[in-house]
Design an enzyme around this catalytic site. Structure first.
Site, PDB file in Angstrom:
ATOM      1  N   TRP A   1      46.231  40.495  83.880  1.00 62.09           N
ATOM      2  CA  TRP A   1      46.526  40.072  82.287  1.00 62.09           C
ATOM      3  C   TRP A   1      45.977  39.111  81.719  1.00 62.09           C
ATOM      4  CZ3 TRP A   1      50.477  43.014  79.979  1.00 62.09           C
ATOM      5  CH2 TRP A   1      51.346  43.321  80.709  1.00 62.09           C
TER       6      TRP A   1
ATOM      7  N   ARG B   1      38.734  47.951  67.512  1.00 60.52           N
ATOM      8  CA  ARG B   1      38.463  48.321  66.543  1.00 60.52           C
ATOM      9  C   ARG B   1      40.157  49.206  65.749  1.00 60.52           C
ATOM     10  NH1 ARG B   1      34.150  50.947  66.169  1.00 60.52           N
ATOM     11  NH2 ARG B   1      32.631  51.943  68.409  1.00 60.52           N
TER      12      ARG B   1
ATOM     13  N   GLU C   1      49.512  45.759  68.362  1.00 60.17           N
ATOM     14  CA  GLU C   1      49.261  45.607  69.111  1.00 60.17           C
ATOM     15  C   GLU C   1      48.102  46.467  69.720  1.00 60.17           C
ATOM     16  OE1 GLU C   1      52.341  44.059  71.994  1.00 60.17           O
ATOM     17  OE2 GLU C   1      53.846  43.684  70.972  1.00 60.17           O
TER      18      GLU C   1
ATOM     19  N   THR D   1      44.124  53.095  72.989  1.00 64.40           N
ATOM     20  CA  THR D   1      45.392  51.892  73.673  1.00 64.40           C
ATOM     21  C   THR D   1      46.780  52.774  74.354  1.00 64.40           C
ATOM     22  OG1 THR D   1      45.631  49.584  72.330  1.00 64.40           O
ATOM     23  CG2 THR D   1      47.528  49.883  73.707  1.00 64.40           C
TER      24      THR D   1
ATOM     25  N   ASP E   1      46.795  53.020  78.231  1.00 70.68           N
ATOM     26  CA  ASP E   1      48.008  51.347  78.796  1.00 70.68           C
ATOM     27  C   ASP E   1      49.150  51.926  79.226  1.00 70.68           C
ATOM     28  OD1 ASP E   1      46.305  49.936  78.377  1.00 70.68           O
ATOM     29  OD2 ASP E   1      46.790  48.870  77.305  1.00 70.68           O
TER      30      ASP E   1
ATOM     31  N   ARG F   1      59.134  40.449  69.432  1.00 67.59           N
ATOM     32  CA  ARG F   1      59.381  42.157  69.537  1.00 67.59           C
ATOM     33  C   ARG F   1      60.639  42.644  69.276  1.00 67.59           C
ATOM     34  NH1 ARG F   1      56.471  45.204  74.561  1.00 67.59           N
ATOM     35  NH2 ARG F   1      54.447  45.436  73.909  1.00 67.59           N
TER      36      ARG F   1
ATOM     37  N   GLU G   1      70.393  26.881  48.100  1.00 72.80           N
ATOM     38  CA  GLU G   1      70.666  25.923  47.110  1.00 72.80           C
ATOM     39  C   GLU G   1      72.324  26.101  47.257  1.00 72.80           C
ATOM     40  OE1 GLU G   1      67.229  27.965  45.070  1.00 72.80           O
ATOM     41  OE2 GLU G   1      68.820  28.326  46.510  1.00 72.80           O
TER      42      GLU G   1
END
Length: 384
Positions: A182, A319, A315, A212, A216, A196, A62
């Site tokens: 990918w 599950r 990420e 993961t 990974d 990120r 404002e």
């Protein structure tokens, strides 16, 4: 329509509120932990001035709008003010916006969403007591969406959680043997690194599950690293703690930026103490009372209270994603859908772990936006 006649049709101000919402988005990430807010002054059916809350500690939307009006020689008394969030009525880092509105001679204010913060709320009623005509609830759902992070911080005392997923057209996140690099294209991956970086700049975290982590071996950093920003914390929800000697990028390159969430028994184990010896944080959680697994509500509240973590970007796998949705913790879902088809029923699905027998047992979301990013479709969804 004169700015001082009754509100004949609320829809008249919806396009101006949409403009204020777009302005509010320009303050995303920078305003944290304040809400993003946009404001416009409307005169004779046109936007005469505008402003938004650009950064924490800076003037509110404002005030910026009134400053813009002064720069353009616009008299606010001839205008209607449209603002996405109820004007504040308290003294903080800046004076109350309600006071500035009255001093400017504005006699009509259109508000998208009432402020849930008891310290700052009540501005609409205060303005009415000063003789200002106030209308609320204009494009309320859209204003609620743009302010959703602030609402979660205030009402649930936990970080705002964004669930990021990438899938094929047939809803698969990896082949049956776990290969996922990918699914999405270069533009989508670049947008994730940008996200990120924003989350790290706010002191936030990237959350993954143990599967993961081991499959990974990620670093969970923003790349390339923007100068002057912080990397996000790496948060891992797991039922099996690694050892410091394991060949994991997180433990070798940024152990002091890692937070493990596990059962209380595991948090009291020798493996947990070995991780703490290299600077890694390990916290134990109780079991969830209404769902399988750990109490993720408590884990997220811990991240906010102990680490000032206002955003969490998940990420993780199917599950973990499903657990967050079932526990009502996925505040925003960002799905990157690639124009690929695996056609394999054994490939890993977006979500996994439920056995519904009726369609009305589904977890329902609403689609908020659709856009293209390179060759991929980006879909933003929120809880219904």
């Amino acid at each position: 329509m004169s700015p001082h006649t009754g509100l004949q049709d609320a829809s008249f101000f919806e396009p101006f509120m949409d403009a204020a919402i777009a302005l509010a988005e320009q303050g995303r990430w920078h305003a944290c932990p304040n809400p993003v807010v946009g404001a416009v002054l409307v005169r004779d059916g046109h936007i005469a001035a505008q402003g938004f809350h650009s950064a924490y500690g800076q003037p509110h939307a404002e005030a910026q709008c009134l400053r813009n009006a002064a720069e353009q020689g616009v008299d606010p008394a001839d205008c209607t003010l449209c603002v996405t969030l109820e004007p504040c009525r308290h003294y903080g880092k800046t004076p109350p916006c309600t006071q500035a509105i009255v001093q400017a001679g504005i006699r009509r204010v259109v508000v998208g969403l009432l402020d849930p913060n008891p310290q700052a709320g009540g501005g609409a009623e205060w303005l009415r007591a000063q003789g200002v005509e106030v209308h609320t609830g204009i494009r309320e759902q859209a204003c609620r969406d743009v302010t959703a992070d602030f609402l979660v911080w205030r009402q649930e005392q936990r970080p705002y959680l964004i669930l990021k997923l990438a899938s094929t057209l047939d809803g698969r996140i990896a082949t049956r043997n776990g290969h996922a690099q990918w699914i999405s294209g270069d533009a989508s991956r670049a947008s994730v690194h940008e996200l990120r970086a924003h989350i790290g700049g706010c002191g936030g975290a990237v959350l993954i599950g143990g599967n993961t982590l081991y499959a990974d071996n990620p670093l969970l950093t923003a790349r390339p690293f923007p100068a002057g920003t912080r990397q996000p914390l790496a948060c891992i929800l797991t039922s099996r703690l690694p050892k410091p000697a394991d060949k994991l990028h997180l433990l070798r390159e940024r152990p002091d930026q890692c937070v493990f969430l596990c059962s209380r028994e595991l948090a009291a184990s020798p493996d947990a103490e070995a991780l703490r010896d290299i600077g890694t944080r390990v916290h134990g959680l109780d079991a969830a009372q209404t769902h399988k697994g750990l109490d993720l509500h408590a884990g997220l509240r811990l991240l906010l209270h102990d680490y000032a973590c206002f955003y969490v970007l998940c990420e993780g796998g199917g599950r973990l994603a499903l657990s967050l949705l079932e526990q009502g913790l996925a505040d925003e879902v960002r799905l990157h859908m690639a124009a690929r088809i695996l056609g394999d029923n054994a490939a890993l699905p977006l979500f996994d772990g439920r056995v519904p027998l009726r369609m009305d047992e589904s977890l329902d979301l609403r689609i908020c936006s659709l856009s293209m990013c390179g060759e991929d479709a980006h879909i933003v969804l929120r809880p219904r």
